[in-house]
Design a protein around this motif. Sequence first.
Motif, PDB file in Angstrom:
ATOM      1  N   ASN A   1      76.887  41.294  13.314  1.00 50.28           N
ATOM      2  CA  ASN A   1      76.000  41.971  12.028  1.00 50.28           C
ATOM      3  C   ASN A   1      74.527  42.193  12.544  1.00 50.28           C
ATOM      4  N   ASN A   2      74.577  42.425  13.963  1.00 47.18           N
ATOM      5  CA  ASN A   2      73.426  42.923  14.526  1.00 47.18           C
ATOM      6  C   ASN A   2      73.504  44.226  15.220  1.00 47.18           C
ATOM      7  N   ALA A   3      72.782  45.159  14.808  1.00 40.04           N
ATOM      8  CA  ALA A   3      72.970  46.659  15.331  1.00 40.04           C
ATOM      9  C   ALA A   3      72.526  46.762  16.816  1.00 40.04           C
ATOM     10  N   ASP A   4      71.683  45.996  17.363  1.00 37.52           N
ATOM     11  CA  ASP A   4      71.331  46.060  18.705  1.00 37.52           C
ATOM     12  C   ASP A   4      72.487  45.427  19.653  1.00 37.52           C
ATOM     13  N   SER A   5      73.127  44.115  19.081  1.00 38.81           N
ATOM     14  CA  SER A   5      74.393  43.735  19.620  1.00 38.81           C
ATOM     15  C   SER A   5      75.482  44.830  19.732  1.00 38.81           C
ATOM     16  N   LEU A   6      75.779  45.233  18.633  1.00 34.07           N
ATOM     17  CA  LEU A   6      76.915  46.270  18.556  1.00 34.07           C
ATOM     18  C   LEU A   6      76.447  47.358  19.518  1.00 34.07           C
ATOM     19  N   THR A   7      75.355  47.981  19.598  1.00 32.40           N
ATOM     20  CA  THR A   7      74.936  49.239  20.406  1.00 32.40           C
ATOM     21  C   THR A   7      75.225  48.694  21.871  1.00 32.40           C
TER      22      THR A   7
ATOM     23  N   ARG B   1      80.282  35.122  17.077  1.00 32.45           N
ATOM     24  CA  ARG B   1      80.888  36.362  16.477  1.00 32.45           C
ATOM     25  C   ARG B   1      79.867  36.928  15.401  1.00 32.45           C
ATOM     26  N   HIS B   2      79.749  36.264  14.338  1.00 33.56           N
ATOM     27  CA  HIS B   2      79.085  36.474  12.960  1.00 33.56           C
ATOM     28  C   HIS B   2      77.819  37.206  13.645  1.00 33.56           C
ATOM     29  N   ASP B   3      77.074  36.308  14.566  1.00 30.00           N
ATOM     30  CA  ASP B   3      75.669  36.646  14.853  1.00 30.00           C
ATOM     31  C   ASP B   3      75.633  38.229  15.538  1.00 30.00           C
ATOM     32  N   TYR B   4      76.535  38.335  16.298  1.00 26.09           N
ATOM     33  CA  TYR B   4      76.365  39.844  17.203  1.00 26.09           C
ATOM     34  C   TYR B   4      77.149  40.833  16.180  1.00 26.09           C
TER      35      TYR B   4
END
Length: 74
Positions: free
Chosen positions: A46-52, A41-44
């Motif tokens: 804090n990742n703009a591409d993952s959130l998009t 969870r922490h990895d995605y």
Amino acid sequence: MSWLPTLQTNTPEQGYELAIKLSRMAVKKTQPDDETRSSLRHDYANNADSLTMASHVVATNFQTVAQANNYWRD
């Protein structure tokens, strides 16, 4: 009782909440281990591409719910 008894909702807002649930359940079914999901969870988060990409999945699921509920009727 099934976790998804229907795609019918009373309002578009409820439909959007259902789209989020569909998206979350897809992740849970794909990665059933709670500990692994939590560790990733922490990895995605804090990742703009993952959130998009997550937003895109929710939008796609909302299209499905909207069609099932005929939200685009005149």
